[in-house]
Motif scaffolding. Structure first.
Motif, mmCIF file in Angstrom:
data_model
loop_
_atom_site.group_PDB
_atom_site.id
_atom_site.type_symbol
_atom_site.label_atom_id
_atom_site.label_comp_id
_atom_site.label_asym_id
_atom_site.label_seq_id
_atom_site.Cartn_x
_atom_site.Cartn_y
_atom_site.Cartn_z
ATOM 1 N N ASP A 197 0.831 -1.220 0.000
ATOM 2 C CA ASP A 197 0.000 0.000 0.000
ATOM 3 C C ASP A 197 0.860 1.262 0.000
ATOM 4 O OD1 ASP A 197 -2.395 -1.431 -0.037
ATOM 5 O OD2 ASP A 197 -2.390 -1.654 2.134
ATOM 6 N N ASN A 199 -9.231 -12.515 -2.179
ATOM 7 C CA ASN A 199 -7.843 -12.724 -2.610
ATOM 8 C C ASN A 199 -7.179 -13.793 -1.751
ATOM 9 O OD1 ASN A 199 -8.833 -9.930 -2.985
ATOM 10 N ND2 ASN A 199 -7.073 -9.841 -4.345
ATOM 11 N N TYR A 249 -1.582 -15.782 -4.584
ATOM 12 C CA TYR A 249 -0.171 -16.201 -4.515
ATOM 13 C C TYR A 249 -0.137 -17.631 -3.978
ATOM 14 C CZ TYR A 249 0.861 -11.104 -4.255
ATOM 15 O OH TYR A 249 0.946 -9.751 -4.465
ATOM 16 N N ARG A 272 -7.721 -2.606 -3.119
ATOM 17 C CA ARG A 272 -6.371 -2.104 -3.403
ATOM 18 C C ARG A 272 -6.202 -2.019 -4.919
ATOM 19 N NH1 ARG A 272 -1.692 -5.871 -1.026
ATOM 20 N NH2 ARG A 272 -1.687 -4.481 0.762
ATOM 21 N N GLU A 312 0.722 -2.622 10.205
ATOM 22 C CA GLU A 312 0.073 -2.078 9.002
ATOM 23 C C GLU A 312 -0.272 -3.254 8.085
ATOM 24 O OE1 GLU A 312 3.000 0.274 6.896
ATOM 25 O OE2 GLU A 312 4.407 -1.402 6.789
ATOM 26 N N LYS A 313 0.354 -4.422 8.378
ATOM 27 C CA LYS A 313 0.105 -5.617 7.571
ATOM 28 C C LYS A 313 -1.133 -6.328 8.118
ATOM 29 C CE LYS A 313 3.987 -5.074 5.233
ATOM 30 N NZ LYS A 313 5.311 -5.494 5.583
ATOM 31 N N LEU A 314 -1.768 -7.120 7.271
ATOM 32 C CA LEU A 314 -3.100 -7.652 7.567
ATOM 33 C C LEU A 314 -3.255 -8.237 8.989
ATOM 34 C CD1 LEU A 314 -5.954 -8.380 6.304
ATOM 35 C CD2 LEU A 314 -5.002 -10.650 5.994
ATOM 36 N N ASN A 323 3.854 -14.988 2.012
ATOM 37 C CA ASN A 323 3.512 -14.059 3.105
ATOM 38 C C ASN A 323 3.892 -14.641 4.470
ATOM 39 O OD1 ASN A 323 1.724 -13.119 0.876
ATOM 40 N ND2 ASN A 323 1.007 -11.717 2.463
ATOM 41 N N PRO A 364 -10.793 -3.177 7.866
ATOM 42 C CA PRO A 364 -10.977 -2.830 6.445
ATOM 43 C C PRO A 364 -10.547 -3.970 5.510
ATOM 44 C CG PRO A 364 -9.000 -1.781 7.327
ATOM 45 C CD PRO A 364 -9.595 -2.563 8.455
ATOM 46 N N VAL A 365 -11.542 -4.694 4.994
ATOM 47 C CA VAL A 365 -11.255 -5.814 4.085
ATOM 48 C C VAL A 365 -11.337 -5.282 2.652
ATOM 49 C CG1 VAL A 365 -11.979 -8.108 3.340
ATOM 50 C CG2 VAL A 365 -12.284 -7.403 5.738
ATOM 51 N N LEU A 384 -2.436 -5.848 12.127
ATOM 52 C CA LEU A 384 -3.381 -4.714 12.089
ATOM 53 C C LEU A 384 -4.751 -5.172 12.591
ATOM 54 C CD1 LEU A 384 -4.111 -1.769 11.083
ATOM 55 C CD2 LEU A 384 -4.877 -2.861 8.976
ATOM 56 N N PHE A 385 -5.172 -6.331 12.096
ATOM 57 C CA PHE A 385 -6.514 -6.796 12.457
ATOM 58 C C PHE A 385 -6.561 -7.253 13.926
ATOM 59 C CE2 PHE A 385 -9.038 -7.417 8.293
ATOM 60 C CZ PHE A 385 -8.559 -6.212 7.803
ATOM 61 N N ASN A 437 -8.470 -14.204 2.099
ATOM 62 C CA ASN A 437 -8.370 -13.215 3.182
ATOM 63 C C ASN A 437 -9.537 -13.311 4.155
ATOM 64 O OD1 ASN A 437 -6.000 -12.230 2.136
ATOM 65 N ND2 ASN A 437 -6.949 -10.519 1.052
HETATM 66 P P1 TYD Z 1 -0.547 -7.505 3.359
HETATM 67 O O1 TYD Z 1 -0.423 -7.989 4.765
HETATM 68 O O2 TYD Z 1 -0.429 -6.048 3.093
HETATM 69 O O3 TYD Z 1 0.483 -8.345 2.490
HETATM 70 P P2 TYD Z 1 0.661 -8.424 0.852
HETATM 71 O O4 TYD Z 1 -0.089 -7.312 0.225
HETATM 72 O O5 TYD Z 1 2.129 -8.270 0.702
HETATM 73 O O6 TYD Z 1 0.140 -9.765 0.462
HETATM 74 O O7 TYD Z 1 -1.977 -7.965 2.815
HETATM 75 C C1 TYD Z 1 -2.375 -9.318 2.807
HETATM 76 C C2 TYD Z 1 -3.716 -9.398 2.108
HETATM 77 O O8 TYD Z 1 -4.696 -8.730 2.903
HETATM 78 C C3 TYD Z 1 -3.728 -8.705 0.752
HETATM 79 O O9 TYD Z 1 -4.549 -9.451 -0.148
HETATM 80 C C4 TYD Z 1 -4.376 -7.358 1.034
HETATM 81 C C5 TYD Z 1 -5.324 -7.660 2.176
HETATM 82 N N1 TYD Z 1 -5.529 -6.553 3.140
HETATM 83 C C6 TYD Z 1 -6.836 -6.140 3.459
HETATM 84 O O10 TYD Z 1 -7.839 -6.682 2.949
HETATM 85 N N2 TYD Z 1 -6.974 -5.111 4.351
HETATM 86 C C7 TYD Z 1 -5.910 -4.483 4.933
HETATM 87 O O11 TYD Z 1 -6.111 -3.528 5.740
HETATM 88 C C8 TYD Z 1 -4.594 -4.931 4.611
HETATM 89 C C9 TYD Z 1 -3.389 -4.269 5.228
HETATM 90 C C10 TYD Z 1 -4.460 -5.979 3.710
#
Ligand code: TYD
Ligand code: NAD
Length: 378
Positions: A90, A246, A322, A315, A222-224, A213, A239-240, A227-228, A283
């Motif tokens: 992001d 994916n 992956y 996004r 900040e990563k999924l 991942n 925020p999905v 953060l969650f 996800n």
């Molecule tokens: P992320 O942890 O940013 O790793 P990457 O983009 O390198 O795979 O995200 C993992 C997955 O989660 C990706 O498909 C994007 C999604 N995501 C959300 O839906 N919401 C969020 O707030 C974030 C950070 C990621």
């Protein structure tokens, strides 16, 4: 055997696990953690090893060629494990230049310094290694041809049978063509090409690994997953992106660190190894597991916080799927992930809930102020 190894990005998420493993496992090695301490670098990740005699920290930007060349010469560095990078997709969408600078030019700077120093030695490249840590995202995105998920054609101990699914018929192999889509993956792909070019052109001993991942303790929230966890704890919206459909292939970070140790010591020069646990998740499914686990560990009713799920705008250029095939690593070097996925998630959620001070410091940015004042005069 004595060795001096620079681990770049050692104050970050994966780097801190690699530093901890090497410092504890190899008392005869001198481990230098080289990190610029960007927002993602936090020395609190390494509190338990910071006073060990075989550990030292150097605050440095990998783009600073002169400083790194000097360090190579003064410390007689014979191994580099390169993890320092801008790592969040992001952020790369908002600010691609920083990614090109750190990930591409920074890597090139390290390569050039290593080449010049090692070529100046009588033994030249003998016993030296430049090990570059990359990502599966350089391979692009796979199609979702099995939307319900089927048994994959591979086996591993990493996942329970319920979630040991494949959401498409293709996988990323070491031979898969690079097709990066995000500025982050484009910058990592470019750095991988430079690493291989230094081997092919100058004979620099290099290895590249591409991992799926990672999740686990000390990941920046900040990563999924972190953060969650933090949002569920505080009952904030989750925020999905898009429909949450994916697919990502998740590996516990300590298993990645173990793979890096094995490959650093036993891997073949000029090779590429994929690292992953055949553990694909949509996800939305992983988010539900995280919600249930946080709720249970906090003594809430399981599933009570499912209503925090908030579907938001997708996004840009969001890669669909992956999935890594790590058969080569498993067959040639005997690596296997050690944890069932459910165990890994339980361990991870527990860690974030028990390490409230770490999490609060990172979320508030207080750790940056602390280390800024500590290093400002150096
Ligand atoms: P992320 O942890 O940013 O790793 P990457 O983009 O390198 O795979 O995200 C993992 C997955 O989660 C990706 O498909 C994007 C999604 N995501 C959300 O839906 N919401 C969020 O707030 C974030 C950070 C990621
Ligand atoms: P991270 O963002 O948590 O840590 C990156 C570290 O690099 C931080 O400590 C930061 O301070 C440091 N850094 C950034 N720019 C620097 C610079 N110019 N000079 C020196 N240090 C700098 O990242 P991470 O998730 O630990 O990822 C580490 C490596 O592994 C990256 O190369 C990433 O591409 C790769 N990787 C990550 C994942 C994942 O799921 N996190 C998966 C596969 C590969």
């Amino acid at each position: 055997m004595k060795r001096t190894i620079v681990i770049t990005g050692g104050a970050g998420f994966i780097g801190s696990h690699v530093v901890r493993l090497f410092v504890n496992k190899y008392p005869d090695y001198s481990i230098i953690n080289l990190d610029k301490l960007t927002y993602a670098g936090n020395l609190a990740n390494l509190k338990d090893v910071e006073n060990k005699p075989n550990y030292s920290f150097v605050k440095m930007d990998i783009c600073d060629f002169d400083a790194f060349y000097k360090l190579m010469c003064e410390k007689h560095v014979d191994g580099i494990i390169h993890l320092a990078a801008e790592s969040h997709v992001d952020r790369s969408i908002k600010d691609p230049f920083t990614f090109a600078k750190t990930n591409v030019l920074g890597t090139l700077s390290l390569l050039q310094a290593a080449k010049l120093y090692w070529e100046s030695l009588p033994e030249k490249y003998e016993g030296k290694l430049f090990y570059h840590i990359s990502t599966d995202e350089v391979y692009g995105a796979l199609e979702m041809t099995n939307p319900e998920g089927i048994e994959p054609p591979f086996s591993t101990t990493a996942s329970s049978s319920e979630h040991h699914l494949a959401y498409g018929k293709d996988f990323f192999y070491e031979t898969t063509k690079y097709t990066p889509h995000s500025p982050y993956s484009a910058s990592k792909a470019s750095s991988d090409h430079f690493v291989r070019a230094f081997h092919d052109t100058y004979g620099l001993p290099t290895i590249v690994t591409n991992c799926s991942n990672n999740y686990g303790p000390y990941q920046f929230p900040e990563k999924l997953i972190p953060l969650f966890i933090n949002n569920i704890k505080q009952r904030k919206p989750l925020p999905v992106y898009g429909k949450g459909e994916n697919v990502r292939d998740w590996l516990f970070v300590e298993d990645h660190a173990r793979a890096i140790d094995l490959i650093f010591h036993k891997g073949n020069v000029a090779e590429t190894y994929n690292i992953g646990g055949f553990n694909e998740w949509k996800n939305i499914d992983i988010i539900k597991v995280v919600i249930n686990t946080v709720d249970r560990l906090l003594g809430r009713k399981e599933g009570e916080d499912l209503d925090l799920i908030t579907f938001v705008t997708d996004r840009l250029g969001h890669d669909a799927r992956y999935a890594i095939d790590s058969t080569k690593l498993q067959k040639e070097l005997g690596w296997e992930p050690s944890l069932q996925f459910e165990e890994g998630i339980e361990k991870t959620v527990r860690w974030y809930l028990e390490n409230e001070e770490w999490l609060n410091n990172v979320v508030s940015g207080d750790y940056e102020k602390y280390y800024d004042s500590m290093y400002k005069n150096r």
